[in-house]
Design a protein around this motif. Structure first.
Motif, PDB file in Angstrom:
ATOM      1  N   ASP A  62       4.168  25.275  -1.058  1.00  0.00           N
ATOM      2  CA  ASP A  62       3.217  25.627  -0.008  1.00  0.00           C
ATOM      3  C   ASP A  62       3.944  26.027   1.260  1.00  0.00           C
ATOM      4  O   ASP A  62       4.759  25.258   1.785  1.00  0.00           O
ATOM      5  N   PRO A  63       3.663  27.232   1.810  1.00  0.00           N
ATOM      6  CA  PRO A  63       4.199  27.573   3.123  1.00  0.00           C
ATOM      7  C   PRO A  63       3.468  26.777   4.190  1.00  0.00           C
ATOM      8  O   PRO A  63       2.436  26.165   3.934  1.00  0.00           O
ATOM      9  N   VAL A  64       4.018  26.800   5.413  1.00  0.00           N
ATOM     10  CA  VAL A  64       3.379  26.065   6.502  1.00  0.00           C
ATOM     11  C   VAL A  64       1.996  26.639   6.794  1.00  0.00           C
ATOM     12  O   VAL A  64       1.044  25.917   7.041  1.00  0.00           O
ATOM     13  N   THR A  65       1.887  27.967   6.788  1.00  0.00           N
ATOM     14  CA  THR A  65       0.588  28.606   6.898  1.00  0.00           C
ATOM     15  C   THR A  65       0.476  29.621   5.778  1.00  0.00           C
ATOM     16  O   THR A  65       1.466  30.191   5.341  1.00  0.00           O
ATOM     17  N   ARG A  66      -0.741  29.863   5.297  1.00  0.00           N
ATOM     18  CA  ARG A  66      -0.909  30.766   4.158  1.00  0.00           C
ATOM     19  C   ARG A  66      -0.490  32.184   4.512  1.00  0.00           C
ATOM     20  O   ARG A  66      -0.773  32.679   5.590  1.00  0.00           O
ATOM     21  N   MET A  67       0.187  32.841   3.544  1.00  0.00           N
ATOM     22  CA  MET A  67       0.500  34.263   3.635  1.00  0.00           C
ATOM     23  C   MET A  67       1.104  34.613   4.990  1.00  0.00           C
ATOM     24  O   MET A  67       0.608  35.465   5.733  1.00  0.00           O
ATOM     25  N   ASN A  68       2.207  33.952   5.343  1.00  0.00           N
ATOM     26  CA  ASN A  68       2.753  34.080   6.692  1.00  0.00           C
ATOM     27  C   ASN A  68       4.071  34.839   6.760  1.00  0.00           C
ATOM     28  O   ASN A  68       4.723  34.839   7.799  1.00  0.00           O
ATOM     29  N   ASP A  69       4.480  35.490   5.674  1.00  0.00           N
ATOM     30  CA  ASP A  69       5.716  36.264   5.721  1.00  0.00           C
ATOM     31  C   ASP A  69       5.473  37.518   6.558  1.00  0.00           C
ATOM     32  O   ASP A  69       4.617  38.333   6.223  1.00  0.00           O
ATOM     33  N   PHE A  70       6.240  37.684   7.649  1.00  0.00           N
ATOM     34  CA  PHE A  70       5.856  38.699   8.628  1.00  0.00           C
ATOM     35  C   PHE A  70       6.394  40.093   8.346  1.00  0.00           C
ATOM     36  O   PHE A  70       6.074  41.037   9.049  1.00  0.00           O
ATOM     37  N   PHE A  71       7.186  40.282   7.303  1.00  0.00           N
ATOM     38  CA  PHE A  71       7.699  41.618   7.008  1.00  0.00           C
ATOM     39  C   PHE A  71       6.575  42.525   6.486  1.00  0.00           C
ATOM     40  O   PHE A  71       5.564  42.064   5.966  1.00  0.00           O
ATOM     41  N   GLU A  72       6.782  43.831   6.634  1.00  0.00           N
ATOM     42  CA  GLU A  72       5.961  44.805   5.928  1.00  0.00           C
ATOM     43  C   GLU A  72       6.844  45.489   4.895  1.00  0.00           C
ATOM     44  O   GLU A  72       8.074  45.501   5.028  1.00  0.00           O
ATOM     45  N   ALA A  73       6.244  46.040   3.859  1.00  0.00           N
ATOM     46  CA  ALA A  73       7.048  46.576   2.763  1.00  0.00           C
ATOM     47  C   ALA A  73       6.345  47.753   2.109  1.00  0.00           C
ATOM     48  O   ALA A  73       5.131  47.944   2.248  1.00  0.00           O
ATOM     49  N   PHE A  74       7.149  48.526   1.378  1.00  0.00           N
ATOM     50  CA  PHE A  74       6.615  49.596   0.542  1.00  0.00           C
ATOM     51  C   PHE A  74       7.365  49.560  -0.774  1.00  0.00           C
ATOM     52  O   PHE A  74       8.606  49.517  -0.796  1.00  0.00           O
ATOM     53  N   ASN A  75       6.622  49.542  -1.884  1.00  0.00           N
ATOM     54  CA  ASN A  75       7.212  49.416  -3.211  1.00  0.00           C
ATOM     55  C   ASN A  75       7.001  50.681  -4.036  1.00  0.00           C
ATOM     56  O   ASN A  75       5.900  51.243  -4.060  1.00  0.00           O
ATOM     57  N   VAL A  76       8.059  51.100  -4.722  1.00  0.00           N
ATOM     58  CA  VAL A  76       7.944  52.114  -5.762  1.00  0.00           C
ATOM     59  C   VAL A  76       8.653  51.580  -7.000  1.00  0.00           C
ATOM     60  O   VAL A  76       9.448  50.642  -6.916  1.00  0.00           O
ATOM     61  N   GLY A  77       8.355  52.185  -8.150  1.00  0.00           N
ATOM     62  CA  GLY A  77       8.978  51.699  -9.366  1.00  0.00           C
ATOM     63  C   GLY A  77       8.943  52.729 -10.476  1.00  0.00           C
ATOM     64  O   GLY A  77       8.452  53.850 -10.301  1.00  0.00           O
ATOM     65  N   THR A  78       9.461  52.330 -11.613  1.00  0.00           N
ATOM     66  CA  THR A  78       9.517  53.213 -12.764  1.00  0.00           C
ATOM     67  C   THR A  78       8.163  53.230 -13.461  1.00  0.00           C
ATOM     68  O   THR A  78       7.632  52.189 -13.835  1.00  0.00           O
ATOM     69  N   SER A  79       7.606  54.409 -13.631  1.00  0.00           N
ATOM     70  CA  SER A  79       6.303  54.584 -14.262  1.00  0.00           C
ATOM     71  C   SER A  79       6.409  54.507 -15.782  1.00  0.00           C
ATOM     72  O   SER A  79       7.456  54.830 -16.367  1.00  0.00           O
ATOM     73  N   TRP A  80       5.327  54.140 -16.422  1.00  0.00           N
ATOM     74  CA  TRP A  80       5.270  54.104 -17.883  1.00  0.00           C
ATOM     75  C   TRP A  80       5.547  55.474 -18.489  1.00  0.00           C
ATOM     76  O   TRP A  80       6.031  55.585 -19.616  1.00  0.00           O
ATOM     77  N   ARG A  81       5.281  56.534 -17.731  1.00  0.00           N
ATOM     78  CA  ARG A  81       5.499  57.890 -18.247  1.00  0.00           C
ATOM     79  C   ARG A  81       6.982  58.181 -18.480  1.00  0.00           C
ATOM     80  O   ARG A  81       7.333  59.091 -19.239  1.00  0.00           O
ATOM     81  N   GLU A  82       7.861  57.441 -17.807  1.00  0.00           N
ATOM     82  CA  GLU A  82       9.297  57.652 -17.977  1.00  0.00           C
ATOM     83  C   GLU A  82       9.848  56.979 -19.229  1.00  0.00           C
ATOM     84  O   GLU A  82      11.040  57.127 -19.535  1.00  0.00           O
ATOM     85  N   TYR A  83       9.000  56.241 -19.934  1.00  0.00           N
ATOM     86  CA  TYR A  83       9.438  55.529 -21.131  1.00  0.00           C
ATOM     87  C   TYR A  83       8.602  55.939 -22.339  1.00  0.00           C
ATOM     88  O   TYR A  83       7.877  55.123 -22.925  1.00  0.00           O
ATOM     89  N   PRO A  84       8.634  57.220 -22.724  1.00  0.00           N
ATOM     90  CA  PRO A  84       7.864  57.632 -23.901  1.00  0.00           C
ATOM     91  C   PRO A  84       8.386  56.946 -25.155  1.00  0.00           C
ATOM     92  O   PRO A  84       9.560  56.578 -25.256  1.00  0.00           O
ATOM     93  N   GLU A  85       7.466  56.752 -26.092  1.00  0.00           N
ATOM     94  CA  GLU A  85       7.809  56.147 -27.389  1.00  0.00           C
ATOM     95  C   GLU A  85       8.314  54.718 -27.244  1.00  0.00           C
ATOM     96  O   GLU A  85       9.146  54.250 -28.032  1.00  0.00           O
ATOM     97  N   THR A  86       7.841  54.023 -26.212  1.00  0.00           N
ATOM     98  CA  THR A  86       8.102  52.588 -26.065  1.00  0.00           C
ATOM     99  C   THR A  86       6.761  51.884 -25.895  1.00  0.00           C
ATOM    100  O   THR A  86       5.701  52.516 -25.895  1.00  0.00           O
ATOM    101  N   SER A  87       6.808  50.584 -25.708  1.00  0.00           N
ATOM    102  CA  SER A  87       5.582  49.802 -25.514  1.00  0.00           C
ATOM    103  C   SER A  87       5.100  49.818 -24.068  1.00  0.00           C
ATOM    104  O   SER A  87       4.136  49.126 -23.735  1.00  0.00           O
TER     105      SER A  87
END
Length: 348
Positions: A98-123
């Motif tokens: 438990d943090p001292v207060t809920r959802m209190n991490d003050f950073f902002e962020a932007f996420n990108v990642g590998t799409s399922w389209r880049e893995y043809p013929e896999t699960s």
């Protein structure tokens, strides 16, 4: 106990041509760092300065946008894509703490990642490998981030070749569990407008946590804030050396080695100087493994004297539980070992 130190390791012998002796020296240094710290500074990684300069310029352009414009790119937490506003997360929940207060991490962020389209013929499916969102207001963002993403992924894959040698498994072992890896680049900005914090109140830059996957490759400003937990329970300041990337292990590495390699707890404290927060940027590339890969301790790390401390789990199951903690506020009750380490740590 020896003083806390994050070693600097030149991996150029594995990035380009290297003699057997030079490569063996890298393997020994990496293995020692993984067993004693779980963190290392990596130089000789081969990422061109031009790629880094374009990348940091793109970060500045996006994070300088008005908050309302950035919020257009908020995505569901389970997708692990798009924008996260300040105080919308609490990474300590990913460990069941438990943090001292809920959802209190003050950073902002932007996420990108590998799409399922880049893995043809896999699960791979969109449920585990979501499509990316790119901000229209910062046209240089997508090409600059993509170029750095590709370089960071190359470094991570190079490191897994070193890991295979260090762990005395077949050279292609990690290809079997990372061939369609869940890879995510998380770009963080630790800054808030003047007057938006109450100095003296509990304020968390990024709560204590372990990383979810196999290995993390981190670019960061040389600004104070990152702290790493030592084996003696103390928190230690760590900043990247000139031209270095910080590399740390995640939970998958600890599980594979039955905790012989360390998925080390770390956090970010807000660098408050003369009443204001000094800006700090970072970008963590997470090389997590295939969603359907089953992770359990390797047989040669399990003995009668050292029985397995982890049950088998898929990468998908593990990451889902931790994301539900950090981004949806649901405590991860399965992270018993990690939570105990947080509770035992001193709060220096």
């Amino acid at each position: 106990m020896p003083a806390f130190r994050v070693p600097t390791i030149d991996i150029s012998a594995w990035v380009g041509p290297g003699s057997p002796d030079a490569r063996a020296a890298v393997v020994a240094a990496v293995d020692h760092a993984c067993r004693t710290v779980g963190f290392m500074q990596v130089v000789g990684h081969g990422i061109p300065n031009a790629v880094l300069n374009d990348f940091t310029g793109a970060l500045d352009a996006f994070f300088a946008l008005p908050l309302d414009e950035k919020k257009r790119y908020v995505r569901p937490g389970s997708e692990n894509r798009g924008y996260s506003p300040p105080k919308s997360e609490s990474l300590s929940y990913s460990l069941g703490v438990d943090p001292v207060t809920r959802m209190n991490d003050f950073f902002e962020a932007f996420n990108v990642g590998t799409s399922w389209r880049e893995y043809p013929e896999t699960s791979a499916t969109p449920a585990d490998y979501a499509e990316n969102t790119w901000p229209d207001e910062a046209p240089a963002f997508e090409p600059a981030v993509t170029a750095y993403y590709d370089e960071a992924r190359r470094v991570a894959r190079t490191l897994t070749r070193v890991f295979a040698a260090a762990l005395r498994v077949p050279d292609d072992f990690f290809e079997g569990i990372t061939g369609h890896s869940i890879d995510v680049l998380r770009m963080n900005n630790y800054a808030l407008p003047p007057g938006s914090i109450e100095l003296g109140a509990e304020l968390t830059g990024m709560g204590e946590h372990t990383d979810f996957g196999l290995v993390t490759v981190l670019w960061a400003d040389r600004v104070a804030g990152l702290q790493v937990l030592g084996l003696d329970g103390s928190w230690n300041d760590v900043a990247p050396a000139e031209g270095a990337l910080l590399v740390n292990l995640g939970d998958v590495a600890a599980r594979l080695t039955n905790d012989k390699w360390l998925s080390t707890l770390h956090r970010v404290k807000p660098p408050v100087i003369d009443g204001t927060i000094e800006r700090r940027r970072s970008a963590a590339f997470f090389h997590d493994g295939n969603a359907d890969a089953v992770i359990a301790p390797l047989p040669h790390f399990v003995t009668p004297e050292a029985p397995a401390v982890y049950d088998p789990v898929t990468v998908r199951e593990h990451i889902t539980a931790k994301l539900a903690g950090s981004r949806a506020g649901r405590k991860n009750v399965g992270a018993v070992r990690e939570a105990a380490r947080v509770a035992a740590a001193t709060r220096g």
